[in-house]
Design a protein around this motif. Structure first.
Motif, short mmCIF file in Angstrom:
data_model
loop_
_atom_site.label_atom_id
_atom_site.label_comp_id
_atom_site.label_asym_id
_atom_site.label_seq_id
_atom_site.Cartn_x
_atom_site.Cartn_y
_atom_site.Cartn_z
N PHE A 1 -27.16 2.50 -16.72
CA PHE A 1 -27.04 3.54 -17.74
C PHE A 1 -26.46 3.01 -19.06
CE2 PHE A 1 -26.59 5.93 -13.67
CZ PHE A 1 -27.69 6.77 -13.81
N VAL B 1 -20.41 9.31 -22.08
CA VAL B 1 -21.20 8.88 -20.93
C VAL B 1 -20.72 9.57 -19.65
CG1 VAL B 1 -21.89 6.92 -19.50
CG2 VAL B 1 -21.74 6.65 -21.97
N GLN C 1 -28.90 6.49 -24.76
CA GLN C 1 -27.88 7.24 -25.51
C GLN C 1 -27.43 8.42 -24.67
OE1 GLN C 1 -26.72 6.16 -28.71
NE2 GLN C 1 -27.71 4.45 -27.70
N PRO D 1 -26.13 11.37 -25.07
CA PRO D 1 -26.54 12.76 -25.29
C PRO D 1 -27.98 13.06 -24.84
CG PRO D 1 -25.44 11.88 -27.24
CD PRO D 1 -25.68 10.73 -26.31
N1 LIG Z 1 -21.99 6.74 -25.82
C1 LIG Z 1 -23.15 6.25 -25.41
O1 LIG Z 1 -24.22 6.78 -25.72
C2 LIG Z 1 -23.16 5.05 -24.50
C3 LIG Z 1 -24.36 4.70 -23.90
C4 LIG Z 1 -24.37 3.63 -22.99
C5 LIG Z 1 -23.21 2.92 -22.72
N2 LIG Z 1 -22.05 3.27 -23.35
C6 LIG Z 1 -20.82 2.51 -22.99
O2 LIG Z 1 -20.15 3.23 -21.95
C7 LIG Z 1 -18.72 3.11 -22.12
C8 LIG Z 1 -18.12 4.51 -22.32
O3 LIG Z 1 -18.67 5.01 -23.52
P1 LIG Z 1 -18.39 6.50 -24.07
O4 LIG Z 1 -19.27 6.64 -25.27
O5 LIG Z 1 -18.49 7.48 -22.96
O6 LIG Z 1 -16.88 6.33 -24.54
P2 LIG Z 1 -15.89 7.50 -24.98
O7 LIG Z 1 -16.66 8.71 -25.38
O8 LIG Z 1 -14.93 6.90 -25.93
O9 LIG Z 1 -15.11 7.86 -23.63
C9 LIG Z 1 -14.28 6.93 -22.97
C10 LIG Z 1 -13.60 7.67 -21.84
O10 LIG Z 1 -12.83 6.72 -21.11
C11 LIG Z 1 -11.56 7.29 -20.83
N3 LIG Z 1 -10.61 6.21 -20.55
C12 LIG Z 1 -10.25 5.18 -21.36
N4 LIG Z 1 -9.39 4.36 -20.69
C13 LIG Z 1 -9.22 4.91 -19.47
C14 LIG Z 1 -8.45 4.56 -18.33
N5 LIG Z 1 -7.69 3.45 -18.32
N6 LIG Z 1 -8.52 5.35 -17.23
C15 LIG Z 1 -9.29 6.45 -17.22
N7 LIG Z 1 -10.06 6.85 -18.26
C16 LIG Z 1 -10.01 6.07 -19.37
C17 LIG Z 1 -11.24 8.11 -22.07
O11 LIG Z 1 -10.24 9.03 -21.77
P3 LIG Z 1 -9.39 9.72 -22.95
O12 LIG Z 1 -10.35 10.42 -23.84
O13 LIG Z 1 -8.46 10.64 -22.22
O14 LIG Z 1 -8.67 8.58 -23.64
C18 LIG Z 1 -12.62 8.76 -22.30
O15 LIG Z 1 -12.77 9.88 -21.47
C19 LIG Z 1 -18.51 2.21 -23.34
O16 LIG Z 1 -18.35 0.88 -22.91
C20 LIG Z 1 -19.82 2.37 -24.12
O17 LIG Z 1 -20.07 1.25 -24.94
C21 LIG Z 1 -21.99 4.30 -24.23
#
Ligand SMILES: NC(=O)c1ccc[n+]([C@@H]2O[C@H](COP(=O)([O-])OP(=O)(O)OC[C@H]3O[C@@H](n4cnc5c(N)ncnc54)[C@H](OP(=O)(O)O)[C@@H]3O)[C@@H](O)[C@H]2O)c1
Length: 215
Positions: free
Chosen positions: A127, A12, A131, A133
């Protein structure tokens, strides 16, 4: 040019950074492993992006996006986020995040919990039901017949206004699903969220799916 702090550089955070820089904003983006690990992303984003720590990204942003799952022990930079609008993209996923009793019992939504952890910030959920991507691919200009709509929720009207403006700039209409206590209507498993897995919906469909949500 607005500077957007982005905490989280995964699916995201990196996509919002791509969309925001393409829309003419500058971004300061952070992950948990340190700014040096973001060099490839910064090279891709160009001169209007830089990497930083989470606290630095929070301090630099005119407003801040948190694209990091919520944890019960708050790991966000509370001081640097104080006084700012914080766009929270978090979805509560107990299999990933563990169980939050106050959310499971219905006492509060996961975004009220984020707001409680950031008492001097103005949290707005946004947001969360697109999804990552597809964020750039599904973007459309205002008035396009196939423009998607995204819900936002906040206890702060000026935070809603900011999120509406940003979503419009990034190619999306908005439906205001405030306050934060109503934000469960767009959570995982709801009709709104399920529709996002099938390509999303316009304003009318979103209003219908918000109304159809049950707890
Ligand atoms: N993926 C989707 O399509 C989507 C859509 C809508 C909402 N969401 C929600 O949005 C949130 C993020 O999703 P995501 O898919 O982007 O997750 P992700 O790909 O796992 O990325 C999480 C990010 O957060 C960083 N992070 C974790 N703890 C942190 C901290 N304490 N300080 C700074 N950075 C930190 C991680 O850094 P490192 O990699 O360095 O650990 C990584 O860059 C989740 O709650 C998810 O459910 C996701």
């Amino acid at each position: 040019m607005t500077t957007i702090g982005i905490i989280g550089a995964g699916e995201v955070g990196s996509q919002i950074a791509r969309a925001a820089t393409a829309a003419g904003h500058s971004v300061v983006i952070a992950n948990s492993r340190g700014p040096e690990t973001l060099a490839p992303l910064i090279a891709e984003l160009g001169l209007t992006a830089r990497a930083a720590t989470a606290a630095q990204a929070a301090a630099a942003g005119d407003f801040v996006v948190i694209a990091v799952p919520l944890t019960l022990v708050n790991d966000m930079p509370v001081h640097e986020l104080a006084g700012k609008v914080v766009i929270d993209t978090n979805n509560y996923m107990p299999l990933r995040d563990g169980h939050f009793p106050q959310v499971d019992s219905g006492e509060m939504t996961v975004h009220e919990l984020r707001q409680q952890q950031l008492p001097a910030s103005k949290v707005v959920k946004a947001f969360t039901h697109i999804q990552a991507p597809t964020l750039l691919r599904f973007a459309r200009p205002p008035g396009a017949a196939d423009r998607l709509a995204l819900a936002v929720s906040s206890d702060h009207p000026d935070a809603v206004e900011l999120a509406v403006r940003l979503q419009d700039q990034l190619g999306y209409d908005t439906v205001d699903n405030s306050p934060l206590s109503e934000s469960w209507r767009t959570g995982p498993g709801t009709p709104v969220w399920r529709r996002s897995l099938m390509g999303g919906q316009g304003r009318a469909g979103l209003l219908r799916d918000l109304a159809a949500a049950t707890r």
